[in-house]
Scaffold this motif. Structure first.
Motif, PDB file in Angstrom:
ATOM      1  N   ILE A   2       0.866  -1.188   0.000  1.00  0.00           N
ATOM      2  CA  ILE A   2       0.000   0.000   0.000  1.00  0.00           C
ATOM      3  C   ILE A   2       0.901   1.236   0.000  1.00  0.00           C
ATOM      4  O   ILE A   2       1.578   1.498   0.988  1.00  0.00           O
ATOM      5  N   TYR A   8      -6.921   7.007   0.636  1.00  0.00           N
ATOM      6  CA  TYR A   8      -7.763   5.862   0.278  1.00  0.00           C
ATOM      7  C   TYR A   8      -9.180   6.024   0.795  1.00  0.00           C
ATOM      8  O   TYR A   8      -9.423   6.762   1.747  1.00  0.00           O
ATOM      9  N   HIS A  12     -12.166   1.216  -1.567  1.00  0.00           N
ATOM     10  CA  HIS A  12     -10.960   0.762  -2.273  1.00  0.00           C
ATOM     11  C   HIS A  12     -10.547   1.617  -3.467  1.00  0.00           C
ATOM     12  O   HIS A  12      -9.931   1.129  -4.403  1.00  0.00           O
ATOM     13  N   TRP A  14      -8.188   5.026  -4.581  1.00  0.00           N
ATOM     14  CA  TRP A  14      -7.051   5.808  -4.089  1.00  0.00           C
ATOM     15  C   TRP A  14      -7.008   7.148  -4.806  1.00  0.00           C
ATOM     16  O   TRP A  14      -7.542   7.280  -5.903  1.00  0.00           O
ATOM     17  N   THR A  28      -7.476   0.270  -5.773  1.00  0.00           N
ATOM     18  CA  THR A  28      -6.304  -0.280  -5.104  1.00  0.00           C
ATOM     19  C   THR A  28      -5.933  -1.670  -5.607  1.00  0.00           C
ATOM     20  O   THR A  28      -6.729  -2.347  -6.264  1.00  0.00           O
ATOM     21  N   TYR A  95      -1.555   1.364  -9.363  1.00  0.00           N
ATOM     22  CA  TYR A  95      -1.174   2.676  -8.817  1.00  0.00           C
ATOM     23  C   TYR A  95      -0.419   3.534  -9.831  1.00  0.00           C
ATOM     24  O   TYR A  95       0.001   4.637  -9.509  1.00  0.00           O
ATOM     25  N   TYR A 120      -5.891   2.408   5.824  1.00  0.00           N
ATOM     26  CA  TYR A 120      -6.391   1.531   4.762  1.00  0.00           C
ATOM     27  C   TYR A 120      -5.844   0.116   4.947  1.00  0.00           C
ATOM     28  O   TYR A 120      -6.553  -0.872   4.742  1.00  0.00           O
TER      29      TYR A 120
END
Length: 126
Positions: A2, A8, A12, A14, A28, A95, A120
Motif C-alpha cells: 500500500i 484511500y 478501495h 485511491w 487499489t 497505482y 487503509y
C-alpha cells in the motif's frame, strides 16, 4: 503493498496528488486482486461533476461488475485514454498506468479526511 503517499477510501479507491490541484483516482491493488481479470471499464467524460460517494463508473471483470465511487466531490478533468484499449492495466499497474480519472476537488481539504495508508492497511487486513 500500500503506497504511503496516497489517500484511500473504504470502497478501495485511491487518490494521488498530480501537483496542479488535481488528483488521479484509481482502484487499489486489493480491489483489482479481488475483482480478478479486468476486461472493461466505463468512465465518465471530462467535465462531469460528482458528489463524494457518487458512482462515477464501472469496472467489469471476469468475475463481476463493480461500481467506482468518487472519493471526494469534484469535476473530472481527464480520463485515462489507455484503459479503452487496455483495461488490464488496472490489474498490472493499479497505482501507475492503471489510473482511472483525474479529479479537481470542490474542497481540496476533503482529501485530507480520507484514509491514510496505515488506516487503509488496517481496513484490508481483516
Amino acid at each position: 503493498m500500500i503506497p504511503d503517499d496516497l489517500r484511500y477510501t473504504a470502497e478501495h479507491e485511491w487518490l494521488a496528488p498530480a501537483g496542479d490541484g488535481t488528483f488521479r483516482v484509481g482502484i487499489t491493488h486489493y480491489a483489482q486482486d479481488s475483482l480478478g481479470d479486468i476486461v472493461f471499464v466505463q468512465l465518465p467524460e471530462a467535465g462531469a461533476a460528482f458528489e463524494a460517494g457518487g458512482a462515477l463508473g464501472e469496472v467489469e471483470s471476469t468475475k463481476s461488475v463493480s461500481e467506482i465511487y468518487a472519493p471526494v466531490a469534484g469535476e473530472i478533468v481527464a480520463v485515462n485514454p489507455a484503459l479503452e484499449g487496455s483495461p488490464e492495466l488496472i490489474n498490472s499497474d493499479p497505482y501507475g498506468e492503471g489510473w482511472l480519472v483525474a479529479l479537481k476537488p470542490t474542497d481540496p481539504a476533503a482529501v485530507d479526511a480520507l484514509l491514510d495508508a496505515k488506516a487503509y492497511g488496517a481496513l484490508t487486513a481483516g
